[in-house]
Design a protein around this motif. Structure first.
Motif, PDB file in Angstrom:
ATOM      1  N   ALA A 202     -38.896  21.351 -46.258  1.00  0.00           N
ATOM      2  CA  ALA A 202     -39.058  19.946 -46.079  1.00  0.00           C
ATOM      3  C   ALA A 202     -40.305  19.844 -45.191  1.00  0.00           C
ATOM      4  N   LEU A 203     -41.073  18.554 -45.233  1.00  0.00           N
ATOM      5  CA  LEU A 203     -42.332  17.984 -44.372  1.00  0.00           C
ATOM      6  C   LEU A 203     -41.822  17.186 -43.515  1.00  0.00           C
ATOM      7  N   ASP A 204     -42.049  17.045 -42.284  1.00  0.00           N
ATOM      8  CA  ASP A 204     -41.327  16.322 -41.376  1.00  0.00           C
ATOM      9  C   ASP A 204     -42.547  15.454 -40.524  1.00  0.00           C
ATOM     10  N   ALA A 205     -42.374  14.119 -40.212  1.00  0.00           N
ATOM     11  CA  ALA A 205     -43.053  13.387 -39.509  1.00  0.00           C
ATOM     12  C   ALA A 205     -42.280  12.324 -38.710  1.00  0.00           C
ATOM     13  N   GLY A 206     -42.528  12.027 -37.465  1.00  0.00           N
ATOM     14  CA  GLY A 206     -41.674  11.203 -36.698  1.00  0.00           C
ATOM     15  C   GLY A 206     -42.492  10.856 -35.342  1.00  0.00           C
ATOM     16  N   MET A 207     -41.720  10.036 -34.769  1.00  0.00           N
ATOM     17  CA  MET A 207     -42.301   9.239 -33.354  1.00  0.00           C
ATOM     18  C   MET A 207     -41.075   8.973 -32.551  1.00  0.00           C
ATOM     19  N   GLY A 208     -41.420   9.190 -31.109  1.00  0.00           N
ATOM     20  CA  GLY A 208     -40.320   9.032 -30.108  1.00  0.00           C
ATOM     21  C   GLY A 208     -41.036   8.332 -28.912  1.00  0.00           C
TER      22      GLY A 208
ATOM     23  N   GLY B 263     -45.335   7.696 -25.125  1.00  0.00           N
ATOM     24  CA  GLY B 263     -45.136   7.894 -26.462  1.00  0.00           C
ATOM     25  C   GLY B 263     -45.574   9.105 -27.023  1.00  0.00           C
ATOM     26  N   SER B 264     -44.761   9.508 -28.169  1.00  0.00           N
ATOM     27  CA  SER B 264     -45.117  10.684 -28.894  1.00  0.00           C
ATOM     28  C   SER B 264     -45.216  10.772 -30.417  1.00  0.00           C
ATOM     29  N   ILE B 265     -45.921  11.543 -31.185  1.00  0.00           N
ATOM     30  CA  ILE B 265     -45.807  11.740 -32.329  1.00  0.00           C
ATOM     31  C   ILE B 265     -45.734  13.152 -32.786  1.00  0.00           C
ATOM     32  N   LEU B 266     -44.781  13.549 -33.972  1.00  0.00           N
ATOM     33  CA  LEU B 266     -44.458  14.875 -34.267  1.00  0.00           C
ATOM     34  C   LEU B 266     -44.807  15.005 -35.895  1.00  0.00           C
ATOM     35  N   ILE B 267     -45.275  16.233 -35.930  1.00  0.00           N
ATOM     36  CA  ILE B 267     -45.433  16.397 -37.275  1.00  0.00           C
ATOM     37  C   ILE B 267     -45.437  17.749 -37.706  1.00  0.00           C
ATOM     38  N   GLY B 268     -44.721  18.248 -38.936  1.00  0.00           N
ATOM     39  CA  GLY B 268     -44.617  19.532 -38.927  1.00  0.00           C
ATOM     40  C   GLY B 268     -43.788  19.809 -40.037  1.00  0.00           C
ATOM     41  N   GLY B 269     -42.884  20.964 -40.378  1.00  0.00           N
ATOM     42  CA  GLY B 269     -42.045  21.260 -41.377  1.00  0.00           C
ATOM     43  C   GLY B 269     -40.587  21.886 -40.956  1.00  0.00           C
ATOM     44  N   ARG B 270     -39.832  22.170 -41.976  1.00  0.00           N
ATOM     45  CA  ARG B 270     -38.658  22.904 -41.483  1.00  0.00           C
ATOM     46  C   ARG B 270     -38.200  23.625 -42.587  1.00  0.00           C
ATOM     47  N   LEU B 271     -37.353  24.623 -42.512  1.00  0.00           N
ATOM     48  CA  LEU B 271     -36.654  25.585 -43.337  1.00  0.00           C
ATOM     49  C   LEU B 271     -35.257  25.393 -43.132  1.00  0.00           C
ATOM     50  N   GLY B 272     -34.297  25.314 -44.086  1.00  0.00           N
ATOM     51  CA  GLY B 272     -32.719  25.213 -43.886  1.00  0.00           C
ATOM     52  C   GLY B 272     -32.161  25.844 -44.903  1.00  0.00           C
ATOM     53  N   TRP B 273     -30.895  26.338 -44.593  1.00  0.00           N
ATOM     54  CA  TRP B 273     -30.026  26.937 -45.291  1.00  0.00           C
ATOM     55  C   TRP B 273     -28.601  26.527 -45.348  1.00  0.00           C
ATOM     56  N   ASN B 274     -28.175  26.019 -46.636  1.00  0.00           N
ATOM     57  CA  ASN B 274     -26.761  25.430 -46.650  1.00  0.00           C
ATOM     58  C   ASN B 274     -25.693  26.306 -46.665  1.00  0.00           C
ATOM     59  N   MET B 275     -24.849  26.432 -45.597  1.00  0.00           N
ATOM     60  CA  MET B 275     -23.791  27.375 -45.782  1.00  0.00           C
ATOM     61  C   MET B 275     -22.552  26.674 -46.110  1.00  0.00           C
TER      62      MET B 275
END
Length: 213
Positions: A154-160, A126-138
């Protein structure tokens, strides 16, 4: 005597430090995913949801693809970044009975901490993810009724679950990305004064694939 103890301490620390450096590794792979976006449009001065002047369809669907790199910084803890492209259309209804489609084709650079069960011999981890991202709409802006900013933070959270397949790893993952910035760009457009914040939230189901070094 102090010098002897200091020398013994240094000689004992050096092998441990070397072992920690050897255990750290870098992996890279590819990712592909299915995207669902919820575009939240705040309507000012309207208490009845059915009569708001501007509204977006509840769920817009699309896809994403990219490459990622992961650096192990501690046992069970890694730092992961990627370069990905996400594309999906959002249909927005205006009170004139007109629907216009806004496309979001984002180049994104996420930065995540990934915590994984350290048992290497397990077929599933199992894994847990947390962090952020920066995006640009083209994508091109299709309307002059309202304008949207291209950047997205954005602020991200996830699991896998990491699946072991001999020398390969396959990781299905669910990631929720909560938009932090207001993308409503006020330019004295016709609907600027009836719209407040516009925020993009996304839910991603993706698969990461890589080969063990």
């Amino acid at each position: 005597m102090k010098k002897i103890f200091l020398a013994l301490f240094i000689t004992s620390i050096c092998p441990l430090s070397a072992q920690q450096q050897e255990s750290r590794k870098f992996i890279w792979g590819i990712e592909t995913g299915f995207e669902t976006q919820l575009t939240n449009i705040q309507s000012l001065g309207w208490n009845e949801p059915d009569k708001v002047p501007v509204a977006a369809e509840r769920h817009a669907q699309g896809g994403s693809a990219g490459v990622f790199g992961r650096w192990q910084i501690w046992k069970g803890l890694s730092l992961q970044s990627s370069l990905s492209v996400t594309s999906l259309p959002v249909k927005i209804r205006f009170d004139e009975g007109v629907y216009e489609t806004f496309r979001f084709t984002d180049i994104e650079v996420p930065l995540h901490f990934v915590m994984t069960n350290p048992g290497k011999n397990f077929p599933l981890r199992g894994s847990i993810l947390i962090g952020g991202r920066l995006g640009w709409n083209m994508a091109r802006q299709p309307s002059d009724k309202v304008f949207l900013l291209r950047e997205r933070l954005a602020l991200d959270a996830g699991m896998g679950v990491e699946i072991r397949l001999k020398n390969w790893r396959l990781q299905p993952e669910l990631v929720y990305s909560h938009g932090l910035n207001n993308i409503h760009d006020v330019r004295n457009a016709p609907y600027d004064w009836v719209i407040g914040r516009i925020v993009r939230d996304r839910l991603t189901v993706r698969i990461l694939v890589w080969r063990e070094p």
